[in-house]
Scaffold this motif. Structure first.
Motif, PDB file in Angstrom:
ATOM      1  N   LYS A 104       0.831  -1.207   0.000  1.00 24.90           N
ATOM      2  CA  LYS A 104       0.000   0.000   0.000  1.00 24.90           C
ATOM      3  C   LYS A 104       0.862   1.253   0.000  1.00 24.90           C
ATOM      4  O   LYS A 104       0.612   2.208  -0.762  1.00 24.90           O
ATOM      5  CB  LYS A 104      -0.930  -0.005   1.216  1.00 24.90           C
TER       6      LYS A 104
ATOM      7  N   THR B 131       1.182   3.799  -3.198  1.00 23.30           N
ATOM      8  CA  THR B 131       0.730   5.160  -2.947  1.00 23.30           C
ATOM      9  C   THR B 131       1.864   6.160  -3.124  1.00 23.30           C
ATOM     10  O   THR B 131       1.698   7.220  -3.731  1.00 23.30           O
ATOM     11  CB  THR B 131       0.125   5.279  -1.542  1.00 23.30           C
TER      12      THR B 131
ATOM     13  N   GLY C  32      -3.853  -0.066  -2.051  1.00 25.44           N
ATOM     14  CA  GLY C  32      -4.177   1.322  -1.771  1.00 25.44           C
ATOM     15  C   GLY C  32      -5.321   1.881  -2.581  1.00 25.44           C
ATOM     16  O   GLY C  32      -5.488   3.100  -2.667  1.00 25.44           O
TER      17      GLY C  32
END
Length: 389
Positions: free
Chosen positions: A73, A77, A164
């Protein structure tokens, strides 16, 4: 000439297929900056591109699926945030490898955002077909890929946690992610149902980047009169030591020269002593070795499998995880390789698979190889990118 930002995760199987495209863009006169992990600096700089490092919290490439669960994630991101922040300085942004957040990047920028996939594209029809032919895929995974409701449930559970973002359907992760241009290193012949992906550009694979290794005894391969076998489980699903030991035992004391690459120093230490006709290394110059090989024993990672086909080396495929089952059984479906499942991996089956690969019909292998060569390669990708600039 254009300024182009490329971006991808620091994992060999995801990053390596994008490097020929970076090199071709540079050769065409474009300026390329590559958002990548510091561990890929040498590989990126060899293409002529400039590295912009990210993922400082990693101590090397992603080589364990658990790393993706732990850091995924944040990695996705951070990469997407950097693409959005830096994107206005460039004429185009190219997301390589797995890009779950690429639609978010595209919405935030007013310039072309391009998807460059390291595997063939997936949709509902391809997922069901590949699950159907991949008889060695564990039953729960076959059911998952065959069932849209299960794929959506898996995406709902894991999408935000690992990637994400919400994916809708798990296979969207492997489908075209850009509304502008989608490139893949598959050829039309290797891609299942290519007409399902209108506008996609099928570049075909390019052999893995050569990085010279002066310590590897290539002269021994050149001088060898008998068969040469190459065996690898790649850099992620490579902890099954019996794979290497079984191959070493199968050809011990023969006129066969065997090259084993364990993909890690830990794996090499675990392997221990090998017969005199076996060369065991943590890493090897794969393309250089394959140019002298008669058979390639492989996990079926896209890069190694297509390297073998491109160089005319029949692959014997023992998939371990990820997309390897789909790659392996697709090659077998096309008559370009043979699957030897992990459950049947014995000294006798390895010897038979090697004999069959050396003496069997190569028409399927040759046809797929010709499709790779004729596809257009990274120069086709450059032309497609230039067309949208």
């Amino acid at each position: 000439m254009a300024r182009i930002l490329m971006a991808g995760l620091p994992a060999f199987g995801l990053a390596n297929p994008s490097l020929p495209l970076a090199a071709a863009l540079v050769e065409a006169g474009h300026t390329v900056d590559f958002l990548q992990g510091e561990s890929f600096r040498q590989r990126v700089e060899r293409t002529g591109a400039t590295l912009i490092p990210f993922g400082f919290y990693l101590d090397g490439p992603l080589t364990d699926p658990r790393q993706l669960i732990r850091h995924g994630k944040r990695l996705f991101t951070d990469m997407s945030d950097a693409m959005i922040k830096l994107g206005p300085q460039y004429d185009a942004v190219v997301g390589t490898g797995i890009q779950p957040q690429l639609p978010r990047v595209e919405r935030a920028l007013d310039r072309p955002v391009i998807c460059a996939s390291p595997v063939f594209f997936q949709n509902d029809r391809t997922a069901k077909h590949l699950a159907a032919i991949s008889t060695g895929l564990p039953a729960p995974a076959r059911r998952l890929f065959r069932t849209p409701a299960l794929r959506r449930a898996a995406a709902a559970v894991g999408g935000a946690v690992v990637f994400g973002t919400q994916l809708g359907d798990l296979i969207n992760l492997l489908g075209p992610r850009s509304s502008t241009l989608n490139l893949t290193v598959a050829s039309r012949e290797y891609q299942p149902f290519p007409d399902d992906f209108p506008g996609a550009v099928f570049m075909g694979p390019t052999p893995t980047q050569r990085i010279p290794d002066p310590d590897f005894p290539l002269d021994r391969l050149r001088a060898h009169d008998g068969p040469v076998f190459y065996a690898t489980l790649g850099t992620v699903f490579n902890t099954w030591t019996p794979f290497f030991r079984t191959i070493a035992e199968a050809f011990a004391g023969t006129d066969h020269l065997v090259v084993l690459t364990t993909g890690s120093q830990e794996g090499l230490a675990k392997l221990g002593d090998v017969p005199d006709n076996v060369i065991a290394r943590a890493f090897v110059p794969q393309v250089d070795v394959l140019e002298h090989a008669d058979v390639c024993f492989t996990h079926g990672g896209f890069g190694t499998a297509t390297d073998a086909v491109t160089l005319g080396v029949p692959p014997v495929l023992t998939p371990m995880g990820a997309d390897q089952f789909f790659n392996a059984y697709r090659l077998e479906e096309l008559g370009a390789g043979t699957v030897l499942p992990k459950g049947g991996f014995t000294v006798e089956s390895v010897r038979k698979a090697a004999d069959d690969a050396m003496t069997g019909d190569r028409s399927g292998l040759n046809a797929l190889r010709e499709s790779f060569v004729a596809a257009g390669g990274p120069k086709l990708g450059v032309s497609a990118i230039e067309a949208v600039l």
